[in-house]
Design a protein around this motif. Structure first.
Motif, PDB file in Angstrom:
ATOM      1  N   ILE B  49      26.282 -17.077 -54.566  1.00  0.00           N
ATOM      2  CA  ILE B  49      25.935 -15.674 -54.844  1.00  0.00           C
ATOM      3  C   ILE B  49      25.161 -15.061 -53.684  1.00  0.00           C
ATOM      4  O   ILE B  49      25.441 -13.945 -53.245  1.00  0.00           O
ATOM      5  CB  ILE B  49      25.085 -15.572 -56.146  1.00  0.00           C
ATOM      6  CG1 ILE B  49      25.986 -15.819 -57.356  1.00  0.00           C
ATOM      7  CG2 ILE B  49      24.410 -14.228 -56.280  1.00  0.00           C
ATOM      8  CD1 ILE B  49      26.930 -14.666 -57.685  1.00  0.00           C
ATOM      9  N   LEU B  50      24.188 -15.822 -53.158  1.00  0.00           N
ATOM     10  CA  LEU B  50      23.394 -15.289 -52.050  1.00  0.00           C
ATOM     11  C   LEU B  50      24.257 -15.090 -50.815  1.00  0.00           C
ATOM     12  O   LEU B  50      24.134 -14.098 -50.103  1.00  0.00           O
ATOM     13  CB  LEU B  50      22.225 -16.224 -51.737  1.00  0.00           C
ATOM     14  CG  LEU B  50      21.039 -16.158 -52.700  1.00  0.00           C
ATOM     15  CD1 LEU B  50      19.949 -17.137 -52.262  1.00  0.00           C
ATOM     16  CD2 LEU B  50      20.455 -14.759 -52.771  1.00  0.00           C
ATOM     17  N   LEU B  51      25.158 -16.052 -50.558  1.00  0.00           N
ATOM     18  CA  LEU B  51      26.018 -15.938 -49.375  1.00  0.00           C
ATOM     19  C   LEU B  51      26.962 -14.744 -49.530  1.00  0.00           C
ATOM     20  O   LEU B  51      27.212 -13.998 -48.572  1.00  0.00           O
ATOM     21  CB  LEU B  51      26.816 -17.237 -49.160  1.00  0.00           C
ATOM     22  CG  LEU B  51      27.579 -17.336 -47.844  1.00  0.00           C
ATOM     23  CD1 LEU B  51      26.691 -17.074 -46.635  1.00  0.00           C
ATOM     24  CD2 LEU B  51      28.238 -18.697 -47.687  1.00  0.00           C
ATOM     25  N   MET B  52      27.468 -14.553 -50.742  1.00  0.00           N
ATOM     26  CA  MET B  52      28.370 -13.425 -50.981  1.00  0.00           C
ATOM     27  C   MET B  52      27.658 -12.105 -50.695  1.00  0.00           C
ATOM     28  O   MET B  52      28.173 -11.247 -49.990  1.00  0.00           O
ATOM     29  CB  MET B  52      28.858 -13.448 -52.434  1.00  0.00           C
ATOM     30  CG  MET B  52      29.786 -12.319 -52.756  1.00  0.00           C
ATOM     31  SD  MET B  52      30.560 -12.513 -54.359  1.00  0.00           S
ATOM     32  CE  MET B  52      29.317 -11.848 -55.428  1.00  0.00           C
ATOM     33  N   PHE B  53      26.425 -11.978 -51.217  1.00  0.00           N
ATOM     34  CA  PHE B  53      25.734 -10.706 -51.032  1.00  0.00           C
ATOM     35  C   PHE B  53      25.225 -10.512 -49.611  1.00  0.00           C
ATOM     36  O   PHE B  53      25.255  -9.400 -49.092  1.00  0.00           O
ATOM     37  CB  PHE B  53      24.602 -10.547 -52.060  1.00  0.00           C
ATOM     38  CG  PHE B  53      25.108  -9.964 -53.341  1.00  0.00           C
ATOM     39  CD1 PHE B  53      25.272  -8.598 -53.483  1.00  0.00           C
ATOM     40  CD2 PHE B  53      25.472 -10.788 -54.390  1.00  0.00           C
ATOM     41  CE1 PHE B  53      25.778  -8.056 -54.655  1.00  0.00           C
ATOM     42  CE2 PHE B  53      25.978 -10.253 -55.569  1.00  0.00           C
ATOM     43  CZ  PHE B  53      26.130  -8.883 -55.701  1.00  0.00           C
ATOM     44  N   THR B  54      24.786 -11.593 -48.969  1.00  0.00           N
ATOM     45  CA  THR B  54      24.305 -11.400 -47.599  1.00  0.00           C
ATOM     46  C   THR B  54      25.490 -11.065 -46.691  1.00  0.00           C
ATOM     47  O   THR B  54      25.369 -10.259 -45.769  1.00  0.00           O
ATOM     48  CB  THR B  54      23.506 -12.614 -47.075  1.00  0.00           C
ATOM     49  OG1 THR B  54      22.947 -12.263 -45.817  1.00  0.00           O
ATOM     50  CG2 THR B  54      24.331 -13.851 -46.880  1.00  0.00           C
ATOM     51  N   TYR B  55      26.656 -11.647 -46.972  1.00  0.00           N
ATOM     52  CA  TYR B  55      27.811 -11.343 -46.121  1.00  0.00           C
ATOM     53  C   TYR B  55      28.277  -9.904 -46.352  1.00  0.00           C
ATOM     54  O   TYR B  55      28.490  -9.157 -45.395  1.00  0.00           O
ATOM     55  CB  TYR B  55      28.959 -12.327 -46.382  1.00  0.00           C
ATOM     56  CG  TYR B  55      29.973 -12.306 -45.251  1.00  0.00           C
ATOM     57  CD1 TYR B  55      29.849 -13.158 -44.157  1.00  0.00           C
ATOM     58  CD2 TYR B  55      31.031 -11.409 -45.261  1.00  0.00           C
ATOM     59  CE1 TYR B  55      30.756 -13.120 -43.108  1.00  0.00           C
ATOM     60  CE2 TYR B  55      31.943 -11.371 -44.207  1.00  0.00           C
ATOM     61  CZ  TYR B  55      31.802 -12.232 -43.140  1.00  0.00           C
ATOM     62  OH  TYR B  55      32.695 -12.180 -42.087  1.00  0.00           O
ATOM     63  N   LEU B  56      28.407  -9.522 -47.620  1.00  0.00           N
ATOM     64  CA  LEU B  56      28.930  -8.172 -47.870  1.00  0.00           C
ATOM     65  C   LEU B  56      27.943  -7.107 -47.430  1.00  0.00           C
ATOM     66  O   LEU B  56      28.324  -6.047 -46.918  1.00  0.00           O
ATOM     67  CB  LEU B  56      29.369  -8.003 -49.330  1.00  0.00           C
ATOM     68  CG  LEU B  56      28.384  -7.807 -50.478  1.00  0.00           C
ATOM     69  CD1 LEU B  56      27.930  -6.363 -50.585  1.00  0.00           C
ATOM     70  CD2 LEU B  56      29.035  -8.227 -51.773  1.00  0.00           C
TER      71      LEU B  56
END
Lengths: 69, 490
Positions: B49-56
């Protein structure tokens, strides 16, 4: 580090590449439009292409997750 | 026009958001393990979840929030090719190579993009070239994004321009300095949520009163049919521009250092999927439906851009909001726009330190810094870089800024043969890589300088072909030929 990629994933990569190439070569079809169901045909075409790509991408992700490394 | 009380409340909303970011940075900093790997890569343990949001949040900058709509207004349906190409190419590149980069980076303790070049090919020169190019191209973007955010806040009467520059720049700088990647990732999580939420809210407030999708399309087709056919209202998307933009921009974006290094810190296989998930989610919410519809209808509602109070296409969303939305929505939407910008700038600031330390300074002095040194010097670099970026953005030397911004994605795309082709073609060697990088980057920069001196427009395209494509046309053959000719030396 070699990664094992399942056959279904490889198939989806090829399918994704084909769709991507369709997008690349779509410019002749985007030079004029008609209205289909209230939506310009060019926009409808690009939306359909985008949704097809999302579907392939999502299946690609699922199949990649099922592969081992 | 909004009154004084409303303006103060909007200002307060923006200030509360900024204070919240400092708080996030503070708590993230407290959780830090004080190692370089933790400061720069959160101990390589970022979950899905954190990787998804930091990437987007990092991918979708201020440009996506405001200028994306403006681009649909200017170029019409043609602009949709960008999300289409991006989604497919970036998703499958991550699936095919992201895990390999992640494993390779763990194996060698890699923090930066240039280090991949060093460990794959054994060339410090190649590493330094990638580092210097990555650093310079990112530098201009940091300043320009801060100035873009401050400009919007100033135009909408939320705060004074210089105050906004100082606040946005200063607050981002503080939480990056304090918490490193931990602060960046957690603030990106909040900023990503705010960005997506307020973009959807903006869309609903504007699009529903206009009669929904069909009503808007009817309005837009009657206003300007060129929106729905190539080359678009601005006559920009000729066949060659279409083809080369479709290929180059997603590559340049995927290879941008601040996005690329996100592959390194996925905790596991499932976490890495956060990257393609972030790409697809942000596209679906921002780029493919809401932004085009807003862009298509903007001029039909507001009149031609040149008749707007401030004739800037990227003010389409704020002006539409003023027309259709209640005053209290302006503040939260501005928070969404500023969140989009800050979440990109914070990652770029941190990436600049990683790049300069690992790809430039350490290879030159010939030793690796200790954890303490890497964090200490990294913080100094972040401060100095930010100051330089803000100064050049506030008092921009036009030629230099145009050069760095215009060349950025074309330049990042030149890493493609070394970082992507080299993963598949084993015989590519360091001689080929160095020659290809110098030739590709040299071509892109030379064309850009030529265009700027002789004022040839559009900047970034030469003879209707994206400058990045010219670079790759030189880069790829050279890398293959030189690698072949020098195979006995490797």
């Amino acid at each position: 580090m070699e990664v094992f990629l399942p056959k279904r994933f490889k198939f989806l990569v090829v399918l994704g590449l084909i769709l991507w190439t369709v997008g690349l070569l779509s410019f002749p079809f985007l030079k004029d439009f008609t209205i289909i169901g209230g939506i310009p045909s060019t926009l409808l075409y690009l939306w359909c292409l985008q949704i097809a790509m999302w579907i392939v991408a999502i299946f690609g992700i699922i199949s990649w997750l099922r592969g081992g490394s | 026009m909004i009154g004084e009380v409303e303006r103060v409340i909007n200002t307060l909303v923006v200030l509360i958001y900024m204070v919240a970011m400092i708080v996030v940075g503070y708590f993230a900093g407290r959780a830090s393990k004080r190692t370089a790997e933790d400061y720069y890569l959160m101990s390589r343990e970022v979950r899905f979840i954190l990787l998804m949001f930091t990437y987007l949040a990092t991918l979708q900058s201020m440009v996506a929030f405001l200028a994306g709509t403006a681009s649909y207004m200017t170029h019409g349906v043609a602009y949709l090719i960008l999300p289409i190409s991006q989604g497919m190419l970036m998703t499958f590149l991550t699936l095919l190579l992201g895990w390999r980069y992640r494993e390779f980076a763990r194996e060698h303790g890699i923090l930066s993009q240039g280090e991949l070049v060093y460990y794959r090919y054994g060339t410090k020169l190649g590493q330094i070239i990638v580092g210097v190019a990555g650093y310079l191209f990112n530098l201009a973007y940091i300043g320009i994004q801060v100035v873009g955010m401050a400009y919007i806040l100033w135009v909408l009467g939320v705060m004074d321009y210089y105050v906004a520059v100082a606040l946005i720049g200063g607050i981002t700088l503080i939480y990056v300095l304090v918490g490193g990647l931990r602060a960046v990732v957690w603030s990106d999580f909040i900023q990503g949520l705010l960005m997506l939420l307020f973009f959807v809210v903006t869309g609903m407030f504007i699009l529903i009163p206009l009669g929904g999708v069909l009503g808007i399309l009817n309005l837009a087709v009657n206003y300007n049919p060129d929106l729905f056919r190539l080359p678009g209202p601005a006559k920009f998307y000729t066949d060659s521009v279409y083809i080369t933009t479709y290929i180059i921009l997603p590559l340049g974006l995927w290879l941008s250092p601040h996005l690329f290094i996100r592959h390194y810190f996925a905790k596991d296989r499932k976490s890495l999927i956060g990257i393609p998930a972030g790409i697809l989610l942000s596209q679906a919410i921002m780029w493919v439906f809401i932004a085009p519809l807003l862009g298509f209808v903007a001029e039909a509602i507001l009149g031609p851009v040149k008749q707007w109070p401030i004739p800037r296409a990227d003010l389409a969303i704020p002006y539409l909001l003023m027309k259709f939305a209640p005053w209290w929505l302006i503040g939260p939407v501005l928070v969404g726009a500023v969140a989009a910008g800050m979440s990109t700038v914070d990652s770029q600031m941190l990436a600049e330190a990683q790049i300069l330390i690992r790809d430039v300074i350490e290879p030159i002095i010939g030793r690796r810094f200790s954890d303490e040194e890497a964090i200490k010097y990294g913080r100094i670099i972040i401060i100095v870089t930010s100051v330089i970026a803000f100064i050049i953005a506030l008092f921009p030397p036009p030629l230099l800024i145009d050069l760095m911004v215009g060349v950025a994605f074309a330049g990042f795309a030149q890493f493609f043969p070394a970082l992507v082709l080299g993963a598949f073609i084993k015989r590519i060697n360091k001689y080929g890589v160095v020659t290809g990088l110098i030739a590709g980057l040299g071509t892109v920069i030379t064309i850009q300088i030529y265009q700027l001196i002789y004022k040839i427009t559009p900047i970034g395209y030469f003879m209707g072909i994206h400058n990045g494509a010219w670079g790759l046309l030189v880069n790829i053959p050279l890398i293959l030929i030189v690698s072949h000719l020098t195979r006995s030396k490797q």
